[in-house]
Design a protein around this motif. Sequence first.
Motif, PDB file in Angstrom:
ATOM      1  N   TYR A  21       1.420   6.569  -6.920  1.00  0.00           N
ATOM      2  CA  TYR A  21       0.308   7.435  -7.288  1.00  0.00           C
ATOM      3  C   TYR A  21       0.673   8.912  -7.083  1.00  0.00           C
ATOM      4  O   TYR A  21       0.418   9.744  -7.958  1.00  0.00           O
ATOM      5  N   ALA A  22       1.296   9.228  -5.964  1.00  0.00           N
ATOM      6  CA  ALA A  22       1.691  10.613  -5.678  1.00  0.00           C
ATOM      7  C   ALA A  22       2.703  11.124  -6.701  1.00  0.00           C
ATOM      8  O   ALA A  22       2.595  12.261  -7.184  1.00  0.00           O
ATOM      9  N   GLU A  49       0.984  11.762 -10.085  1.00  0.00           N
ATOM     10  CA  GLU A  49       0.237  13.024 -10.047  1.00  0.00           C
ATOM     11  C   GLU A  49       1.172  14.230 -10.109  1.00  0.00           C
ATOM     12  O   GLU A  49       0.880  15.215 -10.775  1.00  0.00           O
ATOM     13  N   ARG A  50       2.298  14.154  -9.433  1.00  0.00           N
ATOM     14  CA  ARG A  50       3.269  15.246  -9.421  1.00  0.00           C
ATOM     15  C   ARG A  50       3.899  15.452 -10.797  1.00  0.00           C
ATOM     16  O   ARG A  50       4.129  16.581 -11.224  1.00  0.00           O
ATOM     17  N   LEU A  51       4.158  14.355 -11.513  1.00  0.00           N
ATOM     18  CA  LEU A  51       4.809  14.432 -12.817  1.00  0.00           C
ATOM     19  C   LEU A  51       3.834  14.650 -13.967  1.00  0.00           C
ATOM     20  O   LEU A  51       4.248  14.988 -15.079  1.00  0.00           O
ATOM     21  N   LEU A  52       2.555  14.475 -13.722  1.00  0.00           N
ATOM     22  CA  LEU A  52       1.551  14.578 -14.775  1.00  0.00           C
ATOM     23  C   LEU A  52       1.623  15.885 -15.578  1.00  0.00           C
ATOM     24  O   LEU A  52       1.496  15.842 -16.804  1.00  0.00           O
ATOM     25  N   PRO A  53       1.868  17.030 -14.969  1.00  0.00           N
ATOM     26  CA  PRO A  53       1.964  18.268 -15.766  1.00  0.00           C
ATOM     27  C   PRO A  53       3.113  18.257 -16.782  1.00  0.00           C
ATOM     28  O   PRO A  53       3.100  19.039 -17.729  1.00  0.00           O
ATOM     29  N   ARG A  80       0.830  -1.212   0.000  1.00  0.00           N
ATOM     30  CA  ARG A  80       0.000   0.000   0.000  1.00  0.00           C
ATOM     31  C   ARG A  80       0.860   1.256   0.000  1.00  0.00           C
ATOM     32  O   ARG A  80       0.561   2.220  -0.685  1.00  0.00           O
ATOM     33  N   GLN A  81       1.954   1.235   0.769  1.00  0.00           N
ATOM     34  CA  GLN A  81       2.855   2.389   0.821  1.00  0.00           C
ATOM     35  C   GLN A  81       3.506   2.645  -0.537  1.00  0.00           C
ATOM     36  O   GLN A  81       3.611   3.782  -0.988  1.00  0.00           O
TER      37      GLN A  81
END
Length: 139
Positions: A14-15, A18-22, A7-8
């Motif tokens: 996931y984090a 999301e941070r690299l998505l831009p 889970r960690q």
Amino acid sequence: MNKKQRRQVLAEVYAERERLLPLRGQASRTTIEMVRSSAGSVREPEMVPYLNLAYLLGVKRGLGEDALMAFALSLANWAVAAVAEVARCTERTVEQVVDVYETAIMAAGAELAEEEKVPLDEKTLREDFLNDEFLEGED
């Protein structure tokens, strides 16, 4: 790995995603440029790793670690899609396609004599194989 550790790891993945998505659009454009450039050099297979490394260093030095990570993710996604497409078109399994490439890479490495493993210097790369935009920000 136990359930809590899994889970960690998933939460971290996931984090980071999301941070690299831009950076995804820029990474995709860089990937397309690199693939076109490197694939155009397959007649000189010994140059492909140098060209690819020049792209990676250019991204790292010119745009930073996050852009490099986004670029690496884009490349990995392209590689997986390409291998799956080759498998589909050749009616092979993905594993069979990977095995073919793995065997070819291992054979090519074994064939190189030590004297053939002389690295290219930066001047040669700049003059013969790269345009200066890859190496911007490196001085």
